[in-house]
Design an enzyme around this catalytic site. Structure first.
Site, PDB file in Angstrom:
ATOM      1  N   ASP A  78      -8.989  -6.239  -4.540  1.00 33.88           N
ATOM      2  CA  ASP A  78      -8.541  -4.956  -3.995  1.00 33.88           C
ATOM      3  C   ASP A  78      -9.086  -3.845  -4.889  1.00 33.88           C
ATOM      4  O   ASP A  78      -8.539  -3.544  -5.938  1.00 33.88           O
ATOM      5  CB  ASP A  78      -7.015  -4.918  -3.952  1.00 33.88           C
ATOM      6  CG  ASP A  78      -6.460  -3.630  -3.351  1.00 33.88           C
ATOM      7  OD1 ASP A  78      -7.256  -2.707  -3.050  1.00 33.88           O
ATOM      8  OD2 ASP A  78      -5.233  -3.544  -3.194  1.00 33.88           O
ATOM      9  N   SER A 108       0.834  -1.189   0.000  1.00 37.95           N
ATOM     10  CA  SER A 108       0.000   0.000   0.000  1.00 37.95           C
ATOM     11  C   SER A 108       0.876   1.250   0.000  1.00 37.95           C
ATOM     12  O   SER A 108       1.733   1.416  -0.872  1.00 37.95           O
ATOM     13  CB  SER A 108      -0.957  -0.048   1.191  1.00 37.95           C
ATOM     14  OG  SER A 108      -1.909   0.975   1.144  1.00 37.95           O
ATOM     15  N   HIS A 119      -8.182  -4.951  -0.104  1.00 41.85           N
ATOM     16  CA  HIS A 119      -6.870  -4.322   0.044  1.00 41.85           C
ATOM     17  C   HIS A 119      -6.090  -4.913   1.222  1.00 41.85           C
ATOM     18  O   HIS A 119      -4.853  -4.978   1.181  1.00 41.85           O
ATOM     19  CB  HIS A 119      -7.054  -2.812   0.242  1.00 41.85           C
ATOM     20  CG  HIS A 119      -5.777  -2.038   0.230  1.00 41.85           C
ATOM     21  ND1 HIS A 119      -4.909  -2.054  -0.852  1.00 41.85           N
ATOM     22  CD2 HIS A 119      -5.213  -1.222   1.158  1.00 41.85           C
ATOM     23  CE1 HIS A 119      -3.875  -1.277  -0.587  1.00 41.85           C
ATOM     24  NE2 HIS A 119      -4.030  -0.767   0.628  1.00 41.85           N
TER      25      HIS A 119
END
Length: 396
Positions: free
Chosen positions: A320, A155, A353
Site C-alpha cells: 500500500d 482508509s 491500498h
C-alpha cells in the site's frame, strides 16, 4: 458482484432525520438533515454489542448483504461482515452509515436546500472527518447506543475510527484502524488536487449547479476516478494483471486505448461517473486532505491521541503505497507512548491500498481474532434477550 458465502442476506436501508443544527468545522451549520444507514445482526438488550462501520471515499451505508429488488448490489464489505465471518453478526449488531454530504441518500449536494427549494449543489458546505463523527454520534443516540463495542473502517473510514477515539473516547471500547495514515502526504494531496481540477475545469461543472441543467461533469469525474484508481493498486498488481498487454495484435498509433491498462482505467472511470456525484467527490477528497489530528498540537501525534481510551487494532499492507505501513506505525508509536493497548498487523499482500477490501485469509483471521477478544469482553449476558432498533423513518 455476487454475495459471499454466509452473507447476511437481503437488507434494506433505513433513514433518520435530525432537526437540531449541526455546527461544522468550516464555520457553517446544517439543520434538518438526514442520514441513511443499514443494520445487520441483533442489538442486545443492554445495547453493548454494536459495531459502527465507517466508509471510505466512494462507499456508502450498504456494507453487507444485498437488496431484494437489486440482488447484484452487494455490500462493499460483504466478504468480512456476516454470520460466522470476521465481523460476526451472530455476535455483533453492525451499523453502516452514509456520511453527511454523500450521494447515497444522506443529505448532501444533491438534496434540496430548504432555503432555496433547489439542490444545494456547489453551495453545500465542506465537511470534515470530525463533522462525520459528530453526526454518527447523533445517529448512535437515535439508536439508543451509548457506547460502541468497536468502531472500524479502512482508509478514510479508518480515519473516522481514529477520530472517534479522540472526540468521544468514552463511547467506544475498541477501534479497528485499517490501511490508514495520521494525515495525507503532500503526494496524496497532490493526487486529490489533480482529481478535483479534472472536475472543476469540466465545462459541465457549472460551479456545482449542474443538476438543473440535466447534465453532469462526467468527463471530469471520469478522469478523477482514473487518477484515484491508479493510487489504489500496487505496481505489482498492475504488472501481473495488465503488463504491457495490447487490446489487439499490434500498435494502432492512435489516442484510443491500445494497452489493456488504458482500457481498464477508462472502464473504471466511466462506471464510477455513472453512479457517483461530482460535488460529493470534491467534498470527500477535501475531507481527506483536511484530516490531521496533530495539526492543533504542533505535529505531536501522541499528544493529539492522548484522549483515546480504546483498545486498538491497527493493520497495514506492505504494498500500500498510498497509506504505507510506516504511516500506520506512526499511529502505533503514538498510541504506545500514551500507554494504550495496541495490536499491530502488517500483512504482506500484493494488492496495494485495495487490500483492505479483499479476501486475504491472514488479514481476515487477524480481524476475527481481535473481535473474538472484543466479544468475550462484553458484559455477561450480552447475547441474551434482544433489544429493538428504532423503526425506519424515525425522527431524532
Amino acid at each position: 458482484m455476487s454475495p459471499s458465502a454466509g452473507s447476511v442476506g437481503p437488507v434494506r436501508p433505513q433513514r433518520a432525520r435530525f432537526d437540531a443544527p449541526l455546527a461544522l468545522r468550516c464555520g457553517r451549520s446544517i439543520a434538518g438533515y438526514e442520514l441513511v444507514y443499514e443494520t445487520y445482526g441483533t442489538l442486545d438488550a443492554d445495547r453493548s454489542n454494536a459495531i459502527l462501520v465507517c466508509h471510505a471515499l466512494n462507499a456508502s451505508h450498504h456494507v453487507a448483504g444485498w437488496y431484494e429488488d437489486d440482488p447484484d448490489n452487494v455490500g462493499w464489505w460483504d466478504n468480512i461482515i456476516g454470520p460466522g465471518k470476521p465481523v460476526d453478526t451472530n455476535r455483533f449488531f453492525v451499523i453502516g452509515v452514509n456520511n453527511l454530504g454523500g450521494c447515497f441518500g444522506s443529505t448532501g449536494p444533491m438534496s434540496i436546500d430548504p432555503a432555496t427549494g433547489e439542490p444545494y449543489g456547489g453551495d453545500f458546505p465542506l465537511v470534515t472527518v470530525e463533522d462525520w463523527v459528530e453526526a454518527q454520534a447523533r445517529l448512535a443516540d437515535h439508536l439508543g447506543i451509548q457506547r460502541f463495542a468497536a468502531v472500524m473502517g479502512g482508509s478514510l473510514g479508518a480515519m473516522q475510527a481514529l477520530s472517534w477515539t479522540r472526540q468521544f473516547p468514552d463511547r467506544l471500547g475498541h477501534a479497528l484502524v485499517i490501511a490508514c495514515a495520521p494525515n495525507l502526504s503532500a503526494q496524496n494531496i497532490a493526487f486529490n488536487e489533480v482529481a478535483r481540477q479534472a472536475i472543476l475545469t469540466d465545462p459541465d461543472f457549472q460551479d456545482g449547479r449542474y443538476y438543473a441543467a440535466g447534465g453532469a461533469p462526467t468527463r471530469g469525474l471520469r478522469v478523477a476516478r482514473m487518477v484515484g484508481h491508479i493510487t489504489y493498486l500496487s505496481d505489482d498488481t498492475m504488472a501481473s494483471k495488465f503488463g504491457r498487454q495490447l487490446r489487439e495484435g499490434g500498435l494502432r498509433y492512435s489516442f484510443e486505448p491500445e494497452f489493456q491498462i488504458e482500457s481498464y482505467l477508462r472502464h473504471q472511470g466511466g462506471k464510477f461517473a455513472g453512479y457517483f456525484d461530482a460535488n460529493t467527490y470534491l467534498r470527500i477528497t477535501k475531507a481527506l486532505d483536511y484530516f490531521d489530528p496533530a495539526y492543533e498540537t504542533g505535529g505531536d501525534l501522541a499528544r493529539a491521541l492522548a484522549p483515546a481510551r480504546a483498545g486498538f487494532l491497527v493493520i497495514s499492507f506492505t504494498t500500500d503505497w498510498r497509506f504505507a505501513p510506516e504511516r500506520s506505525r506512526e499511529i502505533v508509536q503514538a498510541l504506545l507512548r500514551n500507554g494504550r493497548d495496541v495490536t499491530y498487523g502488517e500483512i504482506d499482500a500484493p494488492h496495494g491500498h485495495d487490500a483492505f477490501l479483499l479476501d486475504d485469509p491472514r488479514y481476515h483471521a487477524l480481524v476475527a481474532a481481535y473481535l473474538d477478544r472484543v466479544a468475550r469482553g462484553l458484559p455477561t449476558g450480552a447475547s441474551g434477550e434482544a433489544g429493538r432498533a428504532p423503526e425506519p423513518e424515525a425522527r431524532a
